[in-house]
Design a protein around this motif. Structure first.
Motif, PDB file in Angstrom:
ATOM      1  N   THR A  19     -28.060  -2.294 -11.203  1.00  0.00           N
ATOM      2  CA  THR A  19     -27.201  -1.541 -10.393  1.00  0.00           C
ATOM      3  C   THR A  19     -26.078  -2.653  -9.696  1.00  0.00           C
ATOM      4  O   THR A  19     -24.934  -2.389  -9.615  1.00  0.00           O
ATOM      5  N   ILE A  31     -27.315   6.280  -5.282  1.00  0.00           N
ATOM      6  CA  ILE A  31     -28.561   6.137  -5.847  1.00  0.00           C
ATOM      7  C   ILE A  31     -29.057   7.578  -5.853  1.00  0.00           C
ATOM      8  O   ILE A  31     -29.314   8.258  -4.734  1.00  0.00           O
ATOM      9  N   ILE A  69     -22.062   2.524  -4.420  1.00  0.00           N
ATOM     10  CA  ILE A  69     -23.090   2.828  -5.210  1.00  0.00           C
ATOM     11  C   ILE A  69     -24.060   4.132  -4.859  1.00  0.00           C
ATOM     12  O   ILE A  69     -24.455   4.091  -3.657  1.00  0.00           O
ATOM     13  N   THR A 125     -26.942   5.384 -10.009  1.00  0.00           N
ATOM     14  CA  THR A 125     -28.044   5.111 -10.555  1.00  0.00           C
ATOM     15  C   THR A 125     -29.106   6.034 -10.273  1.00  0.00           C
ATOM     16  O   THR A 125     -29.063   6.800  -9.138  1.00  0.00           O
ATOM     17  N   VAL A 178     -20.970   3.209  -8.796  1.00  0.00           N
ATOM     18  CA  VAL A 178     -22.220   3.010  -9.758  1.00  0.00           C
ATOM     19  C   VAL A 178     -23.181   4.226  -9.555  1.00  0.00           C
ATOM     20  O   VAL A 178     -23.163   4.779  -8.161  1.00  0.00           O
TER      21      VAL A 178
END
Length: 636
Positions: free
Chosen positions: A217, A287, A285, A102, A100
């Motif tokens: 998220t 960010i 993930i 983000t 992901v």
């Protein structure tokens, strides 16, 4: 005081302690529910302290931060960058197979490379963009972001607890929004002291529940389909089979893993220059956010005063993934502990002496603190300020009541002796029992006599009741002034007053205190004149005589019968004589040369603006061969 009176006093003490203890419990229960700021501030600081005591924890490796740091700004120029550069970041992260991507960056303004960035977002297929809600005014609905809204179960529960609501949002450019995989808000709600402790998991927007950036998220990272995402109103949030408990407003306390750089930082420079290993990004993930100080996205948290906002989001994401959120203990539990602490107070403090009670109090505070810390480490914040406050207040109140009743017994004893001597003498006798003997000691004092002029004539013209009324008001006022200037009120003699300074307690400035007392007595009498005129009462005039010198001071009288603590000697007689001479010299205050010499410099330096001192000559006192100079003191 007899034994029955003592028993009654002790019973009254125990009953009062119980009633007061119950009342204090009720007060702290009320305080807990209204939560005054001063108590909450202490609670917040204890909460922050627990993080420091717990220390840093290792976060999950599945969360990393792509940092717009100082090195990135130095390489690619000041922020904001062109959108094609941001597109390159997304492309690189996609090549490295991030799970992901983000963004903690609002891309709200139009830029010529928006289409380039939109294509990269669409190609990646896993980019989540932020939105920011405002609460000052309404604005037209932004339909694009509603696609990320969570459905609500038990919506009727919101009738009691309304979620945070807004009708004004700042979102990214439409072309970017149309290609994003989802949206989440990045609003932060600091506590009154400016510290970020809470995560708000959703904000209501035109009936849609928009999740936080962190919650959105995690839902994408876990692959939770929209139909399995739901808000259990006032209780929690479902992400498939995973349940995230919240408070009634959809919040939880952020269980920060540590301070700055607790999570892995990867510089944007390294990403764009292919200096990052695939295993650092793959299935993680990522960010993207600012960590450079110059971009001013820094927040105050329990473990840092300058934590980048992007790392706050990383903490929340990691906490949800780990299932280690933090919630306040139930109101019922805290209320029960406040009540139990009151019961403990009644059982222990009332029976123990002050020294043992302090030990019990400290032990209870340590126990409460320890239990709260254990709860904290297991995901529950047990507020201790109200429980501890109750324990401390119960202790202080119980000790105060015990002391007050001890004082009451002492006052009962003093009351007996006060029929013979002043309270000040009683206190001195308690400290120095040897003073309670016949005879006395020679000491330099200042003696003041005051007398009402023509009182006999006045009393013959008025009814006795009226005379008593006027005398009571006069004596009461003068006594207050005497005690204000720390004089020992020897006695009232008809319409006369005798006072002295310098005994039983030594006073180095006793002549000055006596003169100040006399001046205020005259000033106060003038005030009473205006009052008595309005009440159609006769006006009193007084004369005051003051002398300083060595006298015999002590308990004079018949031991075991009647004794008076008083002064005798030539200077007592001289002060009395001076008081009577006021009528002859048409004066209000006369002082002897002995008093004048003791405070001549003080009169010259401090009193010239308020009084006038005039030498009147000499007088011959009965029993003395040498005449004494006298001085007239007049108020200007």
């Amino acid at each position: 005081m007899d034994i029955n009176r003592l028993i009654q006093l002790l019973r009254a003490q125990k009953n009062k302690e119980t009633i007061v203890s119950v009342f204090i419990v009720i007060i702290f229960l009320v305080l807990f529910y209204i939560k005054p700021y001063s108590f909450e501030l202490v609670d917040m600081k204890i909460y922050d302290l627990f993080f420091h005591l717990r220390g840093q924890k290792t976060p999950p490796k599945s969360v990393v931060i792509a940092a717009i740091d100082e090195a990135s700004l130095e390489k690619f120029g000041r922020w904001p960058w062109s959108r094609d550069k941001i597109a390159r970041v997304i492309d690189k992260l996609s090549e490295l197979e991030s799970a992901v991507i983000t963004f903690d960056i609002i891309l709200s303004e139009h830029e010529k490379n928006d289409r380039v960035l939109a294509n990269s977002i669409s190609k990646a297929g896993n980019v989540i963009l932020p939105v920011v809600f405002f609460f000052n005014e309404d604005a037209p609905k932004e339909l694009t972001i509603t696609s990320s809204a969570f459905p609500v179960l038990n919506a009727q529960n919101f009738k009691r607890y309304h979620p945070i609501s807004s009708k004004n949002v700042l979102a990214c450019q439409k072309i970017l929004a149309e290609n994003a995989a989802g949206f989440g808000h990045i609003n932060m709600f600091p506590d009154p002291d400016g510290t970020i402790r809470w995560e708000v998991l959703f904000i209501e927007y035109y009936g849609y529940m928009i999740p936080s950036l962190s919650l959105k998220t995690v839902s994408m990272y876990l692959g939770i389909p929209p139909e399995k995402q739901a808000i259990d109103a006032t209780r929690g949030v479902y992400l498939g089979k995973r349940y995230i408990p919240t408070d009634p407003w959809g919040r939880f306390l952020i269980p920060y893993y540590g301070g700055n750089e607790t999570f892995k930082y990867i510089s944007i420079v390294d990403i764009l220059e292919d200096k990052v290993k695939k295993e650092d990004i793959e299935n993680k993930i990522v960010i993207v956010g600012a960590t450079a100080v110059g971009i001013y996205d820094l927040r105050v948290t329990p473990l840092s005063s300058v934590l980048p906002g992007v790392e706050k989001h990383a903490n929340v994401v990691a906490a949800i993934i780990d299932g280690k959120t933090l919630l306040p203990a139930s109101s019922f539990l805290v209320s029960l502990l406040i009540f139990l602490s009151g019961i403990i107070s009644i059982l222990f403090y009332k029976k123990l002496k002050a020294g043992y009670s302090i030990i019990v109090l400290m032990s209870l505070l340590v126990i409460v603190f320890t239990i709260s810390f254990v709860f904290f480490k297991n995901g529950i914040w047990l507020s201790i300020v109200y429980i501890s406050g109750n324990l401390v207040t119960q202790f202080l109140t119980t000790i105060t009541i015990k002391y007050a009743y001890s004082e009451k017994e002492a006052r009962q004893i003093k009351k007996i002796f006060s029929s013979y001597v002043t309270e000040k003498v009683v206190n001195e006798l308690i400290k120095n029992p040897s003073m309670a003997k016949l005879g006395g000691a020679r000491r330099e004092v200042t003696v003041l006599f005051s007398d009402i002029r023509d009182f006999t004539t006045l009393s013959e013209k008025l009814p006795p009741e009226k005379v008593v009324e006027i005398l009571n008001e006069y004596f009461s006022t003068m006594a207050e002034i005497i005690f204000k200037w720390e004089g020992t009120l020897d006695k009232f003699m008809g319409d006369a007053i005798m006072v002295f300074w310098g005994a039983p307690l030594p006073q180095n400035d006793h002549p000055e205190k006596a003169l100040k007392c006399a001046i205020e007595m005259i000033s106060k009498l003038r005030y009473l004149h205006s009052k008595w005129k309005a009440e159609n009462k006769p006006l009193l005039k007084i004369g005051i005589g003051i002398s300083t010198g060595e006298v015999l001071v002590g308990n004079i009288g018949a031991e075991g019968k009647k004794m008076d603590y008083t002064v005798i000697g030539d200077h007592v007689n001289l002060a009395c004589r001076l008081e009577k001479l006021n009528k002859q010299f048409d004066s209000e205050i006369l002082i002897s040369e002995f008093t004048y010499e003791r405070m001549k410099e003080t009169i010259d330096s401090e009193y010239l603006d308020s009084i006038y001192v005039e030498e009147l000559g000499t007088i011959l006192v009965k029993g003395k061969e040498t005449p004494v100079k006298i001085f007239k003191v007049s108020l200007r």
